[in-house]
Design an enzyme around this catalytic site. Sequence first.
Site, mmCIF file in Angstrom:
data_model
loop_
_atom_site.group_PDB
_atom_site.id
_atom_site.type_symbol
_atom_site.label_atom_id
_atom_site.label_comp_id
_atom_site.label_asym_id
_atom_site.label_seq_id
_atom_site.Cartn_x
_atom_site.Cartn_y
_atom_site.Cartn_z
ATOM 1 N N HIS A 177 0.684 -1.271 -0.024
ATOM 2 C CA HIS A 177 0.052 -0.255 0.022
ATOM 3 C C HIS A 177 0.777 1.196 0.073
ATOM 4 O O HIS A 177 1.088 1.910 -1.117
ATOM 5 C CB HIS A 177 -0.989 0.046 1.128
ATOM 6 C CG HIS A 177 -1.930 0.957 1.505
ATOM 7 N ND1 HIS A 177 -2.321 1.832 0.302
ATOM 8 C CD2 HIS A 177 -2.934 1.251 2.135
ATOM 9 C CE1 HIS A 177 -3.181 2.804 0.579
ATOM 10 N NE2 HIS A 177 -3.479 2.324 1.792
ATOM 11 N N HIS B 224 -1.501 0.223 -12.089
ATOM 12 C CA HIS B 224 -2.126 0.448 -11.101
ATOM 13 C C HIS B 224 -3.557 -0.484 -11.058
ATOM 14 O O HIS B 224 -4.134 -0.686 -12.095
ATOM 15 C CB HIS B 224 -2.748 2.033 -10.909
ATOM 16 C CG HIS B 224 -3.226 2.510 -9.805
ATOM 17 N ND1 HIS B 224 -4.500 2.186 -9.267
ATOM 18 C CD2 HIS B 224 -2.632 3.117 -8.707
ATOM 19 C CE1 HIS B 224 -4.720 2.861 -8.315
ATOM 20 N NE2 HIS B 224 -3.589 3.372 -7.954
ATOM 21 N N ASP C 231 3.622 6.993 -7.524
ATOM 22 C CA ASP C 231 4.755 6.489 -6.700
ATOM 23 C C ASP C 231 6.104 6.630 -7.480
ATOM 24 O O ASP C 231 7.436 6.649 -7.005
ATOM 25 C CB ASP C 231 4.702 5.209 -6.035
ATOM 26 C CG ASP C 231 3.674 5.089 -5.043
ATOM 27 O OD1 ASP C 231 3.710 5.971 -4.236
ATOM 28 O OD2 ASP C 231 2.770 4.234 -5.182
#
Length: 422
Positions: free
Chosen positions: A263, A302, A358
């Site tokens: 996560h 994703h 990220d």
Amino acid sequence: MAETITITDNRTGEAIEVPILNGGIDSAEFAKLLPGVWFYDPSYGTTAGASSAITELDGEAGVLRYRGYPIEQLAEHSTYLEVAYLLIHGDLPTTEQYDAWVHDITYHTFIHENVRKRFMEGFHHDAHPMGILVSTLAALSTFYPDAKDIFDPESRYKQVIRLIAKMPTIAAGAHRHSVGMPFVYPDNNLDFCSNFLSMMWKVAEPHYEPDPVLSHALDVLFILHADHEQNCSTTAMRVVGSSHADPYSATAAAAAALYGPRHGGANEAVIRMLTEIGSIENVEPFIADVKAGKGRLQGFGHRVYKNYDPRAKIIKDVAYEVFEVTGKSPLLDIALKLEETALSDDYFISRKLYPNVDFYSGLIYQAMNFPMEMFTVLFAIPRISGWLSHWQEMLDQDSRIARPRQLYAGPVARDYVDVVDR
Ligand SMILES: CC(C)(COP(=O)(O)OP(=O)(O)OC[C@H]1O[C@@H](n2cnc3c(N)ncnc32)[C@H](O)[C@@H]1OP(=O)(O)O)[C@@H](O)C(=O)NCCC(=O)NCCS
């Protein structure tokens, strides 16, 4: 066309018409029509765990909106504290409301001395700051017993303010403890992000004034991370909150969920991957390995965004602003080459794999000198406003306690056998 699905129960031959509501099936309605039949969905991939008016996410279209406002507009024009107000209250504040909100948050940044002395300083010298954060959030519930009055609007507001305000103080304190530096008290003359940077980096100077470009970059990152609808940690918040636990205990659970590398830890994995690649020449062989199934391209792909992650583009622009001040990260060229190579390769195109939030956030944090252990903590600081807005919404919906069914897969009934006879 009727908005229903017809299911034939082959056990009885009976045809049942199930209504579709907002693109889904209401499980209560379904249970009435087909009692005793459950959905098996352990990761909730096809289950809506909540009805929510907070964040709209359309992965196919690459859309992310908070309370209807596109993330791009909020990142460009708003501030993190204004976004936190928007998430919690549902609308953007007037000037008066905003000033009162900022004032309240600014004057709740201090933590009780015993939180620092007894809890935070009690951790082992090299304790992970995320572990300190999770435990300190839980400990706060013992300092604010009034937080149990979860249906008292005044008490609820107070806890929301306290939690949003104290996150940077706890986060910076966790870092200072883990590197053996003295705790820095909040400076209420600074804005939210500048104060956090002051608590992180201040040494002996009487007043620490961070570079405004870096404070602003952090503010944009906080806006981008403030909410992301029903992710793992928000689901934890709603599930624990549904038992009517106090908000400190519930946010500790949410933060614990964020701690997991699946996560909150992907940006750290990106830095490790770029460091391992080491130079531009190694990018192509690395991509070839990924395509051959040897590992994944961290920061790509994703679960929800199958077009592009709208946060990634904003974050890439922020990265360049930060590098103007800090100097370019030595890993940036590798990251750019990796992105360019992957985006022109059919393996990644056909699987709809694009850079996610990220991919660049780790580079920014690293350029700003944050140690990797702090990356997930930096994610948690703003996400608390998302968790709290979902918690409030869940309480206002008067929802039942979260209690899923299970498919029992163990042994059938058997008799106890005495130990000597086993
Ligand atoms: C985010 C992630 C977990 C989503 O996973 P998911 O939706 O379950 O996608 P799947 O695992 O079903 O992958 C679909 C296909 O794309 C491939 N794939 C997915 N992400 C990939 C990546 N980062 N690198 C290489 N291949 C990838 C899978 O191997 C699979 O290929 P196949 O169909 O040939 O088997 C995944 O993309 C990933 O691991 N990314 C890297 C970690 C990361 O950046 N996480 C942060 C998310 S914000």
